[in-house]
Design an enzyme around this catalytic site. Structure first.
Site, mmCIF file in Angstrom:
data_model
loop_
_atom_site.group_PDB
_atom_site.id
_atom_site.type_symbol
_atom_site.label_atom_id
_atom_site.label_comp_id
_atom_site.label_asym_id
_atom_site.label_seq_id
_atom_site.Cartn_x
_atom_site.Cartn_y
_atom_site.Cartn_z
ATOM 1 N N SER A 57 29.721 -2.618 -32.379
ATOM 2 C CA SER A 57 31.167 -2.612 -32.583
ATOM 3 C C SER A 57 31.572 -2.163 -33.977
ATOM 4 O O SER A 57 32.682 -1.678 -34.168
ATOM 5 C CB SER A 57 31.745 -3.982 -32.275
ATOM 6 O OG SER A 57 31.060 -4.953 -33.012
ATOM 7 N N ASP A 81 28.412 -10.499 -35.721
ATOM 8 C CA ASP A 81 27.297 -9.969 -34.946
ATOM 9 C C ASP A 81 27.148 -8.471 -35.252
ATOM 10 O O ASP A 81 28.026 -7.686 -34.945
ATOM 11 C CB ASP A 81 27.645 -10.227 -33.462
ATOM 12 C CG ASP A 81 26.707 -9.543 -32.504
ATOM 13 O OD1 ASP A 81 25.684 -8.991 -32.934
ATOM 14 O OD2 ASP A 81 27.010 -9.563 -31.288
ATOM 15 N N ASP A 83 24.547 -4.914 -35.190
ATOM 16 C CA ASP A 83 23.375 -4.336 -34.532
ATOM 17 C C ASP A 83 22.885 -3.154 -35.354
ATOM 18 O O ASP A 83 23.673 -2.285 -35.715
ATOM 19 C CB ASP A 83 23.745 -3.838 -33.132
ATOM 20 C CG ASP A 83 24.342 -4.948 -32.295
ATOM 21 O OD1 ASP A 83 23.582 -5.785 -31.797
ATOM 22 O OD2 ASP A 83 25.582 -4.982 -32.152
ATOM 23 N N ASP A 137 21.123 -7.972 -35.323
ATOM 24 C CA ASP A 137 20.181 -7.726 -34.228
ATOM 25 C C ASP A 137 19.463 -6.417 -34.491
ATOM 26 O O ASP A 137 20.090 -5.409 -34.832
ATOM 27 C CB ASP A 137 20.933 -7.633 -32.897
ATOM 28 C CG ASP A 137 21.329 -8.998 -32.377
ATOM 29 O OD1 ASP A 137 20.666 -9.992 -32.753
ATOM 30 O OD2 ASP A 137 22.292 -9.077 -31.590
HETATM 31 MG MG LIG Z 1 24.341 -8.135 -31.307
#
Ligand SMILES: [Mg+2]
Length: 333
Positions: A57, A81, A83, A137
């Protein structure tokens, strides 16, 4: 009918990632990359060195501020969060591909002790968790002859192209679609916080649903209601419970592995959103309308409307008065 467009726009300001926060998350990602690079330089031959591509995102401008939670010791946690794809690229003529677990072990080892909080081994990535609650992540990819495969610990190598996905989104999007995705993510955040057993679709899946069912309107409240109604209708059609990937692996259904419990949990929660949006729409008082959304769907990050009645356009008022009662004309005939 109380139009809540103004309130939605305020809500967007509240949940949208600020530039300052974005920069600090990017710095955190940069530091982590440094650490991983260093470990591979020191421990692996030069043909096995990682490259990185940010995904998710943050690349689509739809990242939101999470609702803060508290640790057992009372420290505030902000579960941002991020990535960051870790890529290993095959050197011509040399087969470097290892077993999936080997890649996961190496990346896991390379980030060891980076934050003081233990990292997690997930099925599709290694998750590095930081003391303030944010996590990065690290999905692992192997690229050979232009084909990118994700090291998926339960499904084996899976053809995947995250860059293709955010490019797809960035081509489709407009500022209103971005906001609609943020509202949906904020809704997920609030509902899951309220009920920790609930597991709604990922932000990635909600993004696909929002884009595919998007209805534009001058007002965000109308656009959001119409988009939710369409998603709700589509998913409830016979055999309609699907979320098809628009990019590689194209048309794969990301809902295929959902348990009945997860599916029903999502449909019930979506239906409750749908109904509350209708109730808020029919409400003539701005404050009351906003409170429906605050209490059940978005939490207190959604602003309270004014305690004022939009009597001129009130649907519920008209309904309650009935059509037989015609208001007197102010000046007579
Ligand atoms: Mg993630």
């Amino acid at each position: 009918m109380a139009v809540l467009h103004k309130e939605y726009i305020k809500f967007n300001k509240e949940i949208k990632l600020s530039t300052k926060k974005k920069d600090s998350l990017k710095t955190s990602r940069k530091e982590l990359r440094k650490k991983i690079r260093k470990w591979f330089e020191e421990n692996k031959p030069k043909e096995i060195q990682p490259k990185f591509t940010s995904q998710g995102s943050i690349e689509m401008n739809t990242c939101i501020n999470p609702i803060s939670t508290e640790n057992d010791d009372g420290t505030k946690q902000y579960k941002y969060d991020l990535d960051d794809g870790v890529y290993f690229i095959e050197v011509k003529g040399e087969d470097n591909k290892r077993a999936i677990d080997t890649w996961h072990d190496w990346v896991f080892e390379s980030v060891d002790n980076h934050t003081g909080v233990p990292s997690k081994r997930k099925t599709t990535c290694v998750r590095v968790i930081f003391a303030d609650g944010h996590h990065i992540d690290l999905p692992i990819y192997y690229k050979k002859d232009g084909t990118i495969e994700l090291a998926h610990r339960s499904k084996s190598w899976t053809v995947s192209d995250p860059k293709e996905f955010y490019e797809w989104f960035n081509k489709k999007k407009n500022p209103q679609i971005e906001r609609i995705v943020r509202y949906l993510k904020a809704w997920k955040n609030f509902r899951e916080n309220k009920n920790t057993n609930l597991k709604l679709p990922s932000g990635f899946e909600l993004t696909i649903l929002a884009v595919n069912n998007y209805k534009s309107d001058d007002n965000d409240d109308k656009s959001f209601i119409e988009t939710i109604k369409k998603i709700n209708k589509e998913l409830n059609r016979d055999k309609g419970f699907k979320c098809l990937l628009p990019t590689t692996p194209k048309n794969q259904d990301t809902f295929a592995d959902y348990s009945e419990t997860r599916k029903n949990g999502f449909l019930t929660t979506l239906n409750s959103l749908n109904n509350d949006l209708d109730r808020a729409k029919d409400e003539s008082n701005f404050k009351t309308a906003s409170e429906i959304l605050i209490n059940n769907q978005f939490g207190t990050r959604f602003p309270k409307g004014e305690d004022k009645t939009d009597s001129g356009k009130s649907n519920s008022l008209k309904k309650s008065l009935g059509s037989a009662i015609i208001p007197p004309k102010p000046y007579g005939n």
